[in-house]
Design a protein around this motif. Structure first.
Motif, PDB file in Angstrom:
ATOM      1  N   ARG A   1       0.836  -1.210   0.000  1.00 42.59           N
ATOM      2  CA  ARG A   1       0.000   0.000   0.000  1.00 42.59           C
ATOM      3  C   ARG A   1       0.867   1.255   0.000  1.00 42.59           C
ATOM      4  NH1 ARG A   1      -3.026  -3.173   3.668  1.00 42.59           N
ATOM      5  NH2 ARG A   1      -2.086  -2.072   5.446  1.00 42.59           N
ATOM      6  N   ASP A   2       1.939   1.226   0.751  1.00 43.66           N
ATOM      7  CA  ASP A   2       2.831   2.392   0.810  1.00 43.66           C
ATOM      8  C   ASP A   2       3.423   2.662  -0.579  1.00 43.66           C
ATOM      9  OD1 ASP A   2       3.870   4.406   2.493  1.00 43.66           O
ATOM     10  OD2 ASP A   2       5.837   3.410   2.470  1.00 43.66           O
TER      11      ASP A   2
ATOM     12  N   GLN B   1       2.027   1.802  -3.423  1.00 42.21           N
ATOM     13  CA  GLN B   1       0.942   2.267  -4.284  1.00 42.21           C
ATOM     14  C   GLN B   1       0.681   3.754  -4.083  1.00 42.21           C
ATOM     15  OE1 GLN B   1      -2.007  -0.576  -2.980  1.00 42.21           O
ATOM     16  NE2 GLN B   1      -1.761  -1.865  -4.825  1.00 42.21           N
ATOM     17  N   ARG B   2       0.744   4.218  -2.837  1.00 43.86           N
ATOM     18  CA  ARG B   2       0.555   5.655  -2.584  1.00 43.86           C
ATOM     19  C   ARG B   2       1.668   6.467  -3.250  1.00 43.86           C
ATOM     20  NH1 ARG B   2      -1.331   3.792   2.540  1.00 43.86           N
ATOM     21  NH2 ARG B   2       0.790   3.897   3.397  1.00 43.86           N
ATOM     22  N   LEU B   3       2.882   5.944  -3.161  1.00 46.01           N
ATOM     23  CA  LEU B   3       4.010   6.642  -3.796  1.00 46.01           C
ATOM     24  C   LEU B   3       3.821   6.683  -5.311  1.00 46.01           C
ATOM     25  CD1 LEU B   3       6.844   7.925  -3.541  1.00 46.01           C
ATOM     26  CD2 LEU B   3       7.804   5.630  -3.795  1.00 46.01           C
TER      27      LEU B   3
ATOM     28  N   MET C   1       1.065   6.788  -6.929  1.00 43.05           N
ATOM     29  CA  MET C   1      -0.041   7.683  -7.294  1.00 43.05           C
ATOM     30  C   MET C   1       0.256   9.141  -6.962  1.00 43.05           C
ATOM     31  SD  MET C   1      -2.418   6.118  -8.833  1.00 43.05           S
ATOM     32  CE  MET C   1      -3.672   7.390  -8.707  1.00 43.05           C
ATOM     33  N   ALA C   2       1.317   9.412  -6.224  1.00 41.99           N
ATOM     34  CA  ALA C   2       1.606  10.783  -5.803  1.00 41.99           C
ATOM     35  C   ALA C   2       1.794  11.690  -7.012  1.00 41.99           C
ATOM     36  CB  ALA C   2       2.859  10.805  -4.931  1.00 41.99           C
TER      37      ALA C   2
END
Length: 421
Positions: A350-351, A353-355, A357-358
């Motif tokens: 998840r971490d 994936q957030r990176l 999408m940033a």
């Protein structure tokens, strides 16, 4: 008649004076030509010294061309010098019957050859002036010669003194002594000088002697410290070998528990660990004994090599023993509660994936694909925990592989953003 004789006498006197004047002019021309000849000869000899210096010191293409060009000048100088000598030999200005025409011709020819001598000298002078940078470099090397040879001799003396000090302390240094003795012929050649061996070779030889003599001196000065380090390593490795011998005997009970509590897939690859560990420890003990013998015989290089082998064997045994213990610990933890390992892996995904999408509305497929696949791999690994003895080791290896994949994606994203892509 008297008048005629008087007139004749005046004409003869005028002609004689004219001839003497021509003789004097011719003599002056001869003196000037001789001076020009001497100046050219002097310039050639002076420049020859510089060329010989250049030839002895510099082997560059530019230096070789300068030597060849000077040789061509030598041919031209020989030609014009021979012409000068021929002209001088052809005219005897001290003859009593030298007439004005002959004197005038001698003066003209001597003047011409003087001009030729001066022209060649001028060209030679300009050639010599063009050699300035090359000669400066050659003279710099010559200036290095004496200090370089002296430094080589001092380095040899320092190495010899250091070797004597080591021997006085009771240590042998036969290898160092042999290396120092091998430099003796080089010292002989240095003493013979650059006149026999050339400046370049002498400088190179001096630098080589300094380098090798300083290496011998450094090793001789460090030998007592090296011996102390060998003794320290012998003691340390002996203690470690004994400890591993004990630990190797503890691997079999670990394997027994793994066999009893977990499926074969969780421990099958560890079956050879007890034998491997015991064999490595046994070999380490043998090499340790050989290292001790080499140390006692003051074979320092052999002792160091044996101890390095001992260390490698013990590392191998240690890793194998540790692998069995770590396997049991990790399997115990995950069999009790696999949630922690699984959630840590999912959090890493998840971490990432957030990176990914940033700053974006949609993820880059190069990043999204591996991360989506990672989610599916975790799910499959968890779903695979079935039966009385689930394959917990497969779960752990899959989670480890997923974490590595996720980390590669994170590194890729950060690298691309750092590069402005």
């Amino acid at each position: 008649m008297a008048a005629m004789n008087g007139g004749g006498t005046r004409r003869w006197g005028w002609g004689s004076a004219r001839a003497e004047h021509q003789r004097a002019d011719a003599q002056t021309a001869k003196d000037d030509a001789a001076a020009a000849f001497y100046e050219l000869d002097t310039a050639q000899r002076d420049l020859r010294i510089s060329i010989e210096t250049l030839s002895a010191v510099d082997d560059s293409p530019a230096a070789r061309k300068a030597v060849a060009d000077f040789a061509e000048f030598g041919t031209r100088i020989d030609q014009v010098s021979q012409e000068y000598i021929s002209v001088v030999d052809a005219h005897d200005l001290d003859r009593d019957d030298l007439d004005s025409a002959t004197a005038a011709r001698a003066r003209a020819e001597l003047g011409r050859v003087r001009q030729e001598l001066e022209r060649v000298r001028g060209e030679l002078q300009r050639f010599g002036e063009g050699l300035g940078p090359l000669l400066t470099q050659a003279e710099t090397q010559l200036a290095r010669l004496a200090p370089a040879v002296e430094r080589a001799k001092q380095s040899l003396l320092a190495a010899s003194n250091a070797l004597d000090a080591v021997r006085d302390s009771g240590l042998q240094a036969d290898g160092l002594a042999g290396r120092l003795a091998a430099l003796s012929p080089e010292l002989t050649r240095l003493n013979e000088g650059a006149a026999q061996h050339g400046v370049r070779d002498t400088l190179r030889r001096a630098e080589q002697v300094v380098r090798e003599a300083e290496a011998v001196r450094d090793e001789a000065e460090r030998l007592p410290e090296r011996v102390a380090e060998i003794d320290k390593r012998l003691a340390s490795l002996r203690t470690r070998t004994q400890a591993l011998h004990t630990r190797a005997g503890q691997v079999e009970p670990v394997l027994s528990e793994l066999r009893r509590r977990f499926s074969a897939a969780c421990w099958q690859d560890l079956q050879q660990v007890p034998d491997q560990a015991a064999r490595s420890v046994r070999q380490a003990e043998e090499k340790l004994a050989e290292g001790r013998k080499a140390r006692d015989e003051q074979r320092w290089a052999d002792a160091t090599a044996q101890l390095s082998t001992v260390r490698a064997l013990l590392n191998s045994a240690d890793e194998a023993i540790k692998a069995a213990g770590d396997r049991l610990q990790r399997l115990n933890e995950v069999s009790f509660d696999q949630t922690k390992e699984v959630e840590q892996t999912r959090f890493a995904i998840r971490d990432a994936q957030r990176l990914a999408m940033a700053g974006r509305s949609t993820p880059d497929p190069r990043h999204a694909g591996p991360l989506d696949d990672a989610v599916a791999r975790v799910d499959r690994a968890v779903d695979g925990l079935t039966g009385r003895h689930p394959d917990y080791w497969h779960l752990l290896t899959e989670l480890d592989a997923v974490k590595e994949t996720v980390q590669r994606v994170v590194d890729q994203i950060r690298d691309e953003r750092a590069a402005g892509r």
